[in-house]
Design an enzyme around this catalytic site. Sequence first.
Site, PDB file in Angstrom:
ATOM      1  N   SER A 111       0.834  -1.199   0.000  1.00 45.87           N
ATOM      2  CA  SER A 111       0.000   0.000   0.000  1.00 45.87           C
ATOM      3  C   SER A 111       0.869   1.249   0.000  1.00 45.87           C
ATOM      4  O   SER A 111       2.087   1.187   0.132  1.00 45.87           O
ATOM      5  CB  SER A 111      -0.921   0.010   1.229  1.00 45.87           C
ATOM      6  OG  SER A 111      -0.170   0.278   2.398  1.00 45.87           O
ATOM      7  N   SER A 113       0.809   3.761   2.203  1.00 50.53           N
ATOM      8  CA  SER A 113       0.796   4.474   3.485  1.00 50.53           C
ATOM      9  C   SER A 113       2.164   5.005   3.884  1.00 50.53           C
ATOM     10  O   SER A 113       2.257   5.891   4.732  1.00 50.53           O
ATOM     11  CB  SER A 113       0.264   3.558   4.591  1.00 50.53           C
ATOM     12  OG  SER A 113       1.178   2.520   4.881  1.00 50.53           O
ATOM     13  N   LYS A 168       5.126   0.785   9.461  1.00 48.54           N
ATOM     14  CA  LYS A 168       4.941   2.213   9.743  1.00 48.54           C
ATOM     15  C   LYS A 168       6.227   2.735  10.373  1.00 48.54           C
ATOM     16  O   LYS A 168       7.182   2.004  10.607  1.00 48.54           O
ATOM     17  CB  LYS A 168       3.764   2.449  10.715  1.00 48.54           C
ATOM     18  CG  LYS A 168       2.460   1.812  10.313  1.00 48.54           C
ATOM     19  CD  LYS A 168       1.809   2.465   9.113  1.00 48.54           C
ATOM     20  CE  LYS A 168       0.481   1.783   8.780  1.00 48.54           C
ATOM     21  NZ  LYS A 168      -0.132   2.318   7.538  1.00 48.54           N
ATOM     22  N   SER A 272      -3.031   6.918   5.675  1.00 46.70           N
ATOM     23  CA  SER A 272      -2.439   5.862   6.493  1.00 46.70           C
ATOM     24  C   SER A 272      -3.343   5.537   7.676  1.00 46.70           C
ATOM     25  O   SER A 272      -3.658   6.409   8.481  1.00 46.70           O
ATOM     26  CB  SER A 272      -1.052   6.289   7.007  1.00 46.70           C
ATOM     27  OG  SER A 272      -0.541   5.340   7.913  1.00 46.70           O
TER      28      SER A 272
END
Length: 307
Positions: A111, A113, A168, A272
């Site tokens: 993704s 994010s 993250k 995100s």
Amino acid sequence: MTLQSILGNFALILFVLMIVTGIVWVLDVFHLSKGRRAAADRALADYDARTAKLTADGIQVDTNTTARRAQIEADLLRQPTWVEYSGSFFPVIALVFVLRSFLFEPFKIPSSSMVPTLLVGDLILVNKFTYGIRLPIVNQKIIQINDPQRGDVMVFKYPMDMSQDYIKRVVGVPGDKITYENKRLTVNGKPVTYGALDDYLDDESLVYKKQFTEGLTGVEHRILNDERAGTLNLSDVRDFPHKDACTYSYEGFTCVVPAGNYFMMGDNRDNSADSRYWGFVPDKNIVGKAVAVWMNLSNPRRIGGIQ
């Protein structure tokens, strides 16, 4: 554990394959091969006895007895296909299992994010030992080495679904007071420094986003902000453990990170789903530290370290 989670746990699949092929390999080394050897010895002895009897009776026998004996021996010593494949695959599977479990594990970014730091399709390497040695599959830490630091890009098990791996950036460590207002971070009462960069064209939405450098306790990296989005979408905030350590408003939030937990945010701040919405990441969920992009099939220039 559901069938879907089992199929999604590659480490578990590798472990099962390693055990099965290892058992077959050990069984062959210490038992099956000895049986084949004994059978070959009996067959050779019978062949030699028959050859000697025929010769004594004046009957002409095969002139190339050496080749015939070698063929008999080779046929009887040959491993069954299932044993041969197990013996061949066992050391390879064991090596891959050890490398992935204790040293480095590859992941693919699914993704956007973490854009612009990591792009969709980036193939990354995750250091599995920098935060401590953990038992594979159960992810239980047995040796402490380092703790995650603010600014680290970290892979972890998603607290809402442990079968999923998320990536993250560490924004808050245990004890930190994290405030996010007007799309700016404050850590322990000290505003994080920002520097404006040229706008970034998002390949997915084809929209230009504001791009900044963010100096998070000495670790400078790039982030994106979408001017069309608000600071926080309160309707997306879920219930999570230690939620009482956070206060939310339309302008942002403040959270005190509990002991043994970490606060994570994506660099693509307005695209995100992270700790702002589903809470803290416990230490037990940590997989490892993302250290390098080793390949991107659509953009080979992406290869390099991760900041």
